[in-house]
Design an enzyme around this catalytic site. Structure first.
Site, mmCIF file in Angstrom:
data_model
loop_
_atom_site.group_PDB
_atom_site.id
_atom_site.type_symbol
_atom_site.label_atom_id
_atom_site.label_comp_id
_atom_site.label_asym_id
_atom_site.label_seq_id
_atom_site.Cartn_x
_atom_site.Cartn_y
_atom_site.Cartn_z
ATOM 1 N N ASN A 156 -9.295 -20.716 27.185
ATOM 2 C CA ASN A 156 -8.885 -20.430 25.810
ATOM 3 C C ASN A 156 -8.857 -21.755 25.041
ATOM 4 O OD1 ASN A 156 -7.445 -20.023 23.459
ATOM 5 N ND2 ASN A 156 -5.827 -18.812 24.407
ATOM 6 N N CYS A 184 -4.647 -20.210 16.869
ATOM 7 C CA CYS A 184 -5.972 -19.704 17.270
ATOM 8 C C CYS A 184 -6.658 -18.912 16.162
ATOM 9 C CB CYS A 184 -5.840 -18.819 18.496
ATOM 10 S SG CYS A 184 -4.868 -19.578 19.770
ATOM 11 N N HIS A 218 -11.675 -14.134 19.216
ATOM 12 C CA HIS A 218 -10.987 -15.247 19.881
ATOM 13 C C HIS A 218 -10.970 -15.008 21.392
ATOM 14 C CE1 HIS A 218 -8.241 -18.201 21.129
ATOM 15 N NE2 HIS A 218 -7.172 -17.436 21.179
HETATM 16 N N1 ACO Z 1 -1.402 -18.149 39.592
HETATM 17 C C1 ACO Z 1 -0.841 -17.297 40.468
HETATM 18 N N2 ACO Z 1 0.174 -16.483 40.139
HETATM 19 C C2 ACO Z 1 0.637 -16.536 38.874
HETATM 20 C C3 ACO Z 1 0.101 -17.412 37.910
HETATM 21 C C4 ACO Z 1 -0.962 -18.244 38.329
HETATM 22 N N3 ACO Z 1 -1.566 -19.104 37.487
HETATM 23 N N4 ACO Z 1 0.765 -17.249 36.762
HETATM 24 C C5 ACO Z 1 1.672 -16.283 36.959
HETATM 25 N N5 ACO Z 1 1.606 -15.860 38.244
HETATM 26 C C6 ACO Z 1 2.406 -14.843 38.900
HETATM 27 C C7 ACO Z 1 3.755 -14.655 38.293
HETATM 28 O O1 ACO Z 1 4.667 -15.597 38.824
HETATM 29 C C8 ACO Z 1 4.082 -13.235 38.689
HETATM 30 O O2 ACO Z 1 4.526 -13.236 40.022
HETATM 31 P P1 ACO Z 1 5.726 -12.253 40.485
HETATM 32 O O3 ACO Z 1 5.222 -10.880 40.233
HETATM 33 O O4 ACO Z 1 5.890 -12.612 41.926
HETATM 34 O O5 ACO Z 1 6.884 -12.636 39.629
HETATM 35 C C9 ACO Z 1 2.727 -12.524 38.654
HETATM 36 O O6 ACO Z 1 1.742 -13.572 38.710
HETATM 37 C C10 ACO Z 1 2.477 -11.692 37.434
HETATM 38 O O7 ACO Z 1 2.808 -12.458 36.295
HETATM 39 P P2 ACO Z 1 2.671 -11.863 34.852
HETATM 40 O O8 ACO Z 1 3.133 -12.873 33.853
HETATM 41 O O9 ACO Z 1 3.293 -10.497 34.806
HETATM 42 O O10 ACO Z 1 1.083 -11.707 34.746
HETATM 43 P P3 ACO Z 1 0.265 -10.947 33.651
HETATM 44 O O11 ACO Z 1 -0.560 -9.928 34.290
HETATM 45 O O12 ACO Z 1 1.099 -10.543 32.475
HETATM 46 O O13 ACO Z 1 -0.722 -12.092 33.135
HETATM 47 C C11 ACO Z 1 -1.008 -13.615 31.296
HETATM 48 C C12 ACO Z 1 -0.190 -13.270 32.517
HETATM 49 C C13 ACO Z 1 -2.445 -13.867 31.725
HETATM 50 C C14 ACO Z 1 -0.445 -14.881 30.661
HETATM 51 C C15 ACO Z 1 -0.961 -12.433 30.281
HETATM 52 O O14 ACO Z 1 0.369 -12.077 30.017
HETATM 53 C C16 ACO Z 1 -1.648 -12.741 28.983
HETATM 54 O O15 ACO Z 1 -2.850 -12.867 28.930
HETATM 55 N N6 ACO Z 1 -0.908 -12.854 27.872
HETATM 56 C C17 ACO Z 1 -1.477 -13.225 26.588
HETATM 57 C C18 ACO Z 1 -1.645 -14.700 26.595
HETATM 58 C C19 ACO Z 1 -2.493 -15.210 25.490
HETATM 59 O O16 ACO Z 1 -3.476 -14.643 25.113
HETATM 60 N N7 ACO Z 1 -2.089 -16.344 24.980
HETATM 61 C C20 ACO Z 1 -2.802 -17.041 24.015
HETATM 62 C C21 ACO Z 1 -2.249 -16.775 22.703
HETATM 63 S S1 ACO Z 1 -2.624 -17.797 21.405
HETATM 64 C C22 ACO Z 1 -3.551 -18.985 21.849
HETATM 65 O O17 ACO Z 1 -4.684 -18.709 22.148
HETATM 66 C C23 ACO Z 1 -3.019 -20.414 21.838
#
Ligand code: ACO
Length: 313
Positions: free
Chosen positions: A270, A113, A240
């Site tokens: 994204n 990215c 980004h």
């Molecule tokens: N729908 C519903 N529930 C979901 C989903 C979904 N799509 N995905 C995860 N959950 C659930 C999980 O199972 C978890 O449930 P649990 O508590 O019962 O176990 C709960 O939601 C919380 O999950 P987390 O992973 O803790 O959620 P978080 O608040 O951390 O958000 C996210 C996840 C959005 C991926 C976040 O960690 C994030 O933004 N990380 C950075 C990702 C990023 O920017 N990546 C790109 C990098 S480089 C590029 O651009 C290629």
């Protein structure tokens, strides 16, 4: 000498997929996706679409807006994580053929990215060294091809798109163009975001989130110090578009108001290295981004890589 932006173009696949559409196929909801990421929809490629085609369309759009012929282009850089072929030919070469830019040197750039901003810096360096007039820097991604559609924590995040800018080497322009850059990488974080041969995109969301907020804050702060800019001097922060929460947390850490930060992941998801150029296109189309405005850009991605730059549009 200045390297200025002449025009920006974009291309999207035809199929728009909303969060509600996704929730019919996987165990998720519009409410979860919006509240955790700010994403409302994304565009997804058909099987017959190719990444280089999308990139070529974005380049054509930029050339058309600038009124510059493809044969005048000296360089095409395509930042992508989803090349059409395995290694070669590069997407940039396929795009050269498609747009008939037969005089351009071509290569792909792999910095995930962060690749679009890496590409701007590479292009600026090569243009200065060879005294080249025009370069196309494109971010083109078909992330849907490497998405694990059984993993709800990643598949809701990504979209397909291409964005491109036409850079011009222009000795007359003093007040516009590319300024300071920061490029870097933290290879120790490669385990947090990867795509193994024959596999699918795998991510440790929490680790990437922590890295992203820390590095985005640092890039913006360091760039502004380098250019002696205050928050008041900057018109927009065009970063980004991975996740709304990452940008909001970075703005908060910097102590900056959020209104200068641009968000468009609601419509596109994204789109990796395409996200910054397509944001520039939309801002220009809205009449928001005008000649001479000061923009700070920052990006992070798989690698883990990071990049940032200051420019006057
Ligand atoms: N729908 C519903 N529930 C979901 C989903 C979904 N799509 N995905 C995860 N959950 C659930 C999980 O199972 C978890 O449930 P649990 O508590 O019962 O176990 C709960 O939601 C919380 O999950 P987390 O992973 O803790 O959620 P978080 O608040 O951390 O958000 C996210 C996840 C959005 C991926 C976040 O960690 C994030 O933004 N990380 C950075 C990702 C990023 O920017 N990546 C790109 C990098 S480089 C590029 O651009 C290629």
């Amino acid at each position: 000498m200045s390297i200025i932006f002449r025009a920006a173009g974009k291309a999207l696949p035809a199929q728009r997929c909303t969060n509600d559409d996704l929730s019919k196929k996987i165990d998720t909801t519009d409410e979860w996706i919006r509240s955790h990421t700010g994403i409302g929809a994304r565009y997804l490629a058909e099987e017959t679409d190719t990444c280089s085609d999308l990139g070529a369309q974005a380049c054509r759009d930029a050339l058309k807006k600038a009124g510059v012929s493809a044969s005048e282009v000296n360089l095409i850089i395509c930042s992508t994580a989803t090349t059409d072929y395995n290694g070669f030919p590069s997407n940039a070469c396929l795009m050269q053929e498609a747009i008939e830019a037969e005089n351009a040197a071509c290569f792909d750039l792999s910095a995930a990215c962060s690749g679009f901003v890496y590409g701007l810096d590479c292009a600026a360096g090569l243009m200065a060294r060879h005294n080249w007039k025009y370069a196309l820097v494109c971010g083109a991604e078909l992330l849907s091809r490497i998405t694990d559609w059984t993993d709800r924590s990643t598949c809701v995040l990504f979209g397909d798109a291409a964005g491109a800018v036409l850079l011009e080497n222009n000795s007359e322009e003093k007040a516009r163009g590319l300024g300071s850059f920061i490029l870097g990488a933290q290879g120790t974080g490669s385990k947090y975001l990867y795509n193994k041969y024959g596999g699918k995109l795998t991510m440790d969301g929490h680790a990437v989130y922590d890295f992203a907020v820390g590095i985005m804050t640092k890039i913006i702060k360091d760039l502004m110090e380098k250019e002696n800019l205050t928050e008041h001097d900057v018109d927009f922060f065009v970063c980004h578009q991975a996740n709304e929460r990452i940008l909001k947390a970075s703005a908060k850490r910097l102590g900056f108001k959020i209104d200068k930060f641009i968000f468009n992941m609601e419509e596109y998801g994204n789109t990796s290295s395409a996200s910054i150029p397509i944001t520039l296109v939309d801002m220009e189309e809205r009449g928001q981004l005008k000649k001479g405005m000061t923009v700070v850009s920052a990006a992070f991605g798989g690698g883990l890589t990071y990049s940032g730059c200051v420019f006057r549009w």
